[in-house]
Scaffold this motif. Structure first.
Motif, mmCIF file in Angstrom:
data_model
loop_
_atom_site.group_PDB
_atom_site.id
_atom_site.type_symbol
_atom_site.label_atom_id
_atom_site.label_comp_id
_atom_site.label_asym_id
_atom_site.label_seq_id
_atom_site.Cartn_x
_atom_site.Cartn_y
_atom_site.Cartn_z
ATOM 1 N N LEU B 33 -12.508 7.375 63.930
ATOM 2 C CA LEU B 33 -11.465 7.634 64.850
ATOM 3 C C LEU B 33 -11.516 7.250 65.566
ATOM 4 O O LEU B 33 -12.376 6.120 66.112
ATOM 5 C CB LEU B 33 -12.200 9.204 64.821
ATOM 6 C CG LEU B 33 -12.181 10.473 63.233
ATOM 7 C CD1 LEU B 33 -13.533 10.745 63.484
ATOM 8 C CD2 LEU B 33 -10.912 10.897 63.347
ATOM 9 N N PHE B 34 -10.191 7.131 66.093
ATOM 10 C CA PHE B 34 -10.347 6.193 67.700
ATOM 11 C C PHE B 34 -9.978 7.301 68.895
ATOM 12 O O PHE B 34 -9.044 8.111 68.375
ATOM 13 C CB PHE B 34 -8.987 5.225 67.379
ATOM 14 C CG PHE B 34 -9.273 4.647 65.718
ATOM 15 C CD1 PHE B 34 -8.940 4.878 64.912
ATOM 16 C CD2 PHE B 34 -9.898 2.980 66.971
ATOM 17 C CE1 PHE B 34 -9.301 3.662 64.219
ATOM 18 C CE2 PHE B 34 -10.174 2.003 65.404
ATOM 19 C CZ PHE B 34 -9.986 2.317 63.920
ATOM 20 N N LEU B 48 -12.311 4.215 72.980
ATOM 21 C CA LEU B 48 -13.265 4.329 71.974
ATOM 22 C C LEU B 48 -13.125 4.326 70.882
ATOM 23 O O LEU B 48 -12.171 4.924 70.122
ATOM 24 C CB LEU B 48 -14.273 4.832 71.947
ATOM 25 C CG LEU B 48 -14.615 6.443 72.602
ATOM 26 C CD1 LEU B 48 -13.985 7.528 71.449
ATOM 27 C CD2 LEU B 48 -14.486 7.675 73.491
ATOM 28 N N LYS B 49 -13.689 4.066 69.800
ATOM 29 C CA LYS B 49 -13.793 4.119 68.133
ATOM 30 C C LYS B 49 -15.204 4.788 67.288
ATOM 31 O O LYS B 49 -16.167 4.516 68.049
ATOM 32 C CB LYS B 49 -13.412 2.939 67.471
ATOM 33 C CG LYS B 49 -14.324 2.414 67.785
ATOM 34 C CD LYS B 49 -13.548 0.906 66.275
ATOM 35 C CE LYS B 49 -14.222 -0.832 66.168
ATOM 36 N NZ LYS B 49 -13.271 -1.346 65.804
ATOM 37 N N TYR B 50 -15.026 6.154 66.515
ATOM 38 C CA TYR B 50 -16.335 6.051 65.973
ATOM 39 C C TYR B 50 -15.853 5.817 64.150
ATOM 40 O O TYR B 50 -14.551 5.978 63.462
ATOM 41 C CB TYR B 50 -16.459 7.375 65.804
ATOM 42 C CG TYR B 50 -17.068 8.288 64.557
ATOM 43 C CD1 TYR B 50 -16.168 8.958 63.216
ATOM 44 C CD2 TYR B 50 -18.093 7.876 64.588
ATOM 45 C CE1 TYR B 50 -17.092 9.135 62.186
ATOM 46 C CE2 TYR B 50 -19.418 8.587 63.606
ATOM 47 C CZ TYR B 50 -18.704 9.071 62.332
ATOM 48 O OH TYR B 50 -19.361 9.436 61.695
ATOM 49 N N THR B 51 -16.939 5.047 63.759
ATOM 50 C CA THR B 51 -16.762 4.524 62.120
ATOM 51 C C THR B 51 -18.248 4.584 61.344
ATOM 52 O O THR B 51 -18.513 3.494 60.356
ATOM 53 C CB THR B 51 -16.560 2.681 62.411
ATOM 54 O OG1 THR B 51 -18.138 2.320 63.527
ATOM 55 C CG2 THR B 51 -15.386 2.525 63.283
ATOM 56 N N CYS B 91 -5.378 10.045 70.168
ATOM 57 C CA CYS B 91 -6.310 10.870 69.049
ATOM 58 C C CYS B 91 -5.517 10.084 67.551
ATOM 59 O O CYS B 91 -4.708 10.365 67.156
ATOM 60 C CB CYS B 91 -7.016 11.979 68.874
ATOM 61 S SG CYS B 91 -7.929 12.286 67.723
ATOM 62 N N VAL B 92 -6.800 8.956 66.866
ATOM 63 C CA VAL B 92 -6.095 8.227 65.998
ATOM 64 C C VAL B 92 -6.609 8.478 64.357
ATOM 65 O O VAL B 92 -8.287 8.483 65.283
ATOM 66 C CB VAL B 92 -5.204 7.014 66.115
ATOM 67 C CG1 VAL B 92 -5.151 6.434 65.318
ATOM 68 C CG2 VAL B 92 -4.942 7.031 67.109
ATOM 69 N N VAL B 93 -6.806 8.595 63.153
ATOM 70 C CA VAL B 93 -7.633 8.919 62.345
ATOM 71 C C VAL B 93 -7.375 8.002 61.437
ATOM 72 O O VAL B 93 -5.567 7.799 60.859
ATOM 73 C CB VAL B 93 -7.617 9.996 61.925
ATOM 74 C CG1 VAL B 93 -5.771 10.592 60.973
ATOM 75 C CG2 VAL B 93 -8.207 9.916 60.365
#
Lengths: 116, 114
Positions: B33-34, B48-51, B91-93
């Protein structure tokens, strides 16, 4: 230092007159993308290149083509622009397509296309 | 199938007050997610991003986001808004579906009042 460069920033063309937008990158990334973003909307992916492999989105009109002569450059060609093609065109790059590991896309500043 | 929903098309805050931009996602797989920010007539900048590492992610310019799997949410927050934060936020997935797929939310426009 600019990493994804788009030229020109603004482009005016006439209805039906072919136009080319350019994108270059200094990141040496394998993947380059073209997005179309209309006013107050999210970017919409048109196509991408993984190295020399071209991948077209199913709903991208035939009027839109792309070329990638080398790693650094990618072009968006609009063969016969219509009024509905006026938009911001965004180029992006990523190192790969490792979705699950969260490959980041790096975007250029965009080229705003006006069709008269 | 994957999808992403930004719950507010517009958010207005006063300078110095907290910012909350809401994002819910749907994904069959563990997504990445970004959050991106776009200032007028500019390209998108990664915030930011979640990985799948730490669920609380810190980004640039004081922004952070928390991944909550149970709520399928990835809301963006900032303790104190600044006038320069006024922009469009996406928001990007991106999901590990075995094929290429990036899904953008519709965007949230943040207004910051003096």
């Amino acid at each position: 230092d600019a990493m994804v460069i788009q030229n020109p920033r603004y482009q005016v063309t006439q209805f039906g007159k072919p136009v080319t937008l350019s994108c270059s990158q200094t990141l040496n990334h394998n993947v380059m993308y073209w997005y179309q973003q209309k006013s107050s909307q999210a970017p919409k992916l048109l196509f991408h290149y993984y190295d020399k492999d071209f991948n077209n989105e199913a709903d991208t009109p035939d009027n839109f083509q792309s070329r990638r002569p080398n790693t650094s450059f990618c072009f968006l060609d609009i063969r016969s622009p219509g009024l509905g093609d006026a938009a911001m065109y965004l180029c992006a790059t990523s190192r790969g397509l490792a979705e699950g590991r969260g490959e980041t896309q790096y975007f250029g500043p965009g080229t705003r296309l006006l069709v008269l | 199938a994957q999808s992403v929903t930004q719950l507010d098309s517009h958010v207005s805050v006063s300078e110095g007050t907290p910012v909350l931009l809401r994002c819910n996602y749907s994904s069959s797989y563990s997504p990445s997610l970004f959050w991106y920010v776009q200032h007028p007539n500019k390209g998108l900048q990664l915030l930011l991003k979640y990985t799948s590492a730490a669920t609380l992610v810190k980004g640039i310019n004081g922004f952070e986001a928390e991944f909550k799997k149970s709520e399928t949410s990835f809301h963006l927050t900032k303790p104190s808004a600044h006038m320069s934060d006024a922009a469009e936020y996406f928001c990007v997935v991106r999901g590990n579906t075995g094929g290429f797929k990036t899904i953008f939310g519709a965007g949230t426009r943040l207004f910051v009042k003096a």
